[in-house]
Design a protein around this motif. Structure first.
Motif: not given
Length: 380
Positions: A237-244
């Protein structure tokens, strides 16, 4: 900013995925074409958590909702892999099914359940050959496409009293509900629309004994199954939001270079205040990769953080989602009024990034976890 190359996520694949993202969002449609392309590329196959986290961050920079949706499948394959590497083969069948093309989804979230995995509103009854689940699950990402749905519920009459039962439902074809399973068409949200995380109603939905993954006590526990869920869910989840945030910063920088001040006649890239804003966003974002990737590598490397694990994992998710919100906000300010248009990519990222506050663990829970780790349990 994430720059790691992915074996599956080729530039051509990613460009195609980005080209469809706005349409999925506008039409409130599931990312069917993206899923087909990712499956064809072998992206659904199990792999180390560090590699998966890097891939998910990259994918999210192209299509946040697609990355968030596919996250749920990758969490389950990650759980099975974490258990296998620790000598627990109870979910090896998940790895085999994933390799065979089955799609896994999460059916754990429930309305009004702030205990998350420590208790459930779903009723579980022992029946011949397995267990029947009755309850309501929300935020069921991949609702139109899953063929395996992880669920859990509370069995009141367990052998030693109430207990939690975890297992997997099966449906033979994507989109066709299994007996006792009803998927509602109720996903109409501000952002992350392509995930199509519809509500799932269970009415005696049957899970056979061989697909029961755990019997656990009510309340917090450090079972490896629970650890594996938290480790994979929170870091991905954290990685997805870092990508955003990665994408938002790129768009913010581009907008700053593109705009010209009528007052000075210079590019806004020469404005000291905007340069500070760009730098501050980048400084915040640069901290995420060491945080997320170090913990992912520790999971892969079987590092033992003992009782600090949940503090570290929930903290990483919290920092990633809150930082992503900050970076997107800075990018919106850098872009000026043009970024506020409904059709702009930045406006879509602004809506998508807000979903980060709703994923477990929420801000209150994170702070409670950290305080308990440092100060001990709250005395009531």
């Amino acid at each position: 900013m994430a720059t790691q190359e992915s074996r599956a996520l080729t530039p051509e694949l990613l460009d195609g995925i980005r080209s469809r993202a706005a349409g999925y969002d506008r039409d409130n449609a599931f990312f069917t074409e993206d899923l087909d392309a990712l499956r064809e590329a072998g992206y659904l196959a199990p792999r180390p958590l560090l590699e998966t986290a890097r891939d998910q961050r990259l994918l999210a920079a192209y299509a946040p909702a697609t990355a968030l949706g596919i996250n749920m499948h990758l969490v389950w394959t990650g759980v099975a892999r974490v258990l296998h590497e620790r000598g627990d083969g109870s979910l090896d069948w998940v790895l085999r099914d994933a390799e065979a093309g089955e799609l896994f989804a999460f059916g754990n979230s429930e309305p009004g359940n702030d205990l998350v995995l420590w208790d459930s509103r779903t009723r579980v009854d022992a029946v011949e050959g397995g267990f029947a689940f009755t309850g309501t699950k929300i935020f069921t990402s991949l609702a139109p496409a899953w063929t395996r749905l992880g669920v859990f519920g509370r069995q009141e009459d367990g052998p030693d009293g109430p207990r939690l039962v975890h297992g997997f439902l099966t449906r033979d074809a994507a989109g066709s509900d299994a007996p006792g399973v009803t998927t509602l068409d109720d996903w109409d949200t501000l952002g992350m629309r392509a995930t199509q995380s519809n509500t799932t109603r269970l009415e005696g939905a049957f899970v056979p004994d061989e697909r029961i993954s755990r019997f656990l006590p009510i309340g917090p526990n450090a079972d490896p199954f629970v650890f594996a869920i938290f480790a994979n869910f929170l870091l991905l989840i954290g990685s997805v939001y870092a990508g955003i945030a990665d994408r938002a910063l790129v768009l913010g920088v581009e907008a700053t270079r593109r705009r010209t001040s009528m007052r000075t006649g210079l590019s806004y890239a020469q404005d000291p205040d905007l340069r500070w804003r760009v730098a501050d966003a980048a400084l915040a974002l640069d901290a995420l990769a060491p945080d997320l990737e170090t913990l992912a590598a520790d999971v892969d490397g079987l590092v033992n953080h003992g009782g600090d694990w949940f503090r570290k994992l929930t903290g990483a998710k919290h920092r990633a989602t809150e930082t992503a919100r900050y970076v997107v906000d800075q990018a919106m300010r850098l872009a000026g009024g043009g970024g506020y248009g409904a059709g702009s990519e930045l406006a879509r990222l602004q809506r998508d990034v807000l979903a980060g506050i709703y994923h477990p663990s929420d801000t209150e829970s994170v702070h409670s976890t950290v305080a308990t780790n440092l100060l001990g349990a709250l005395e009531l």
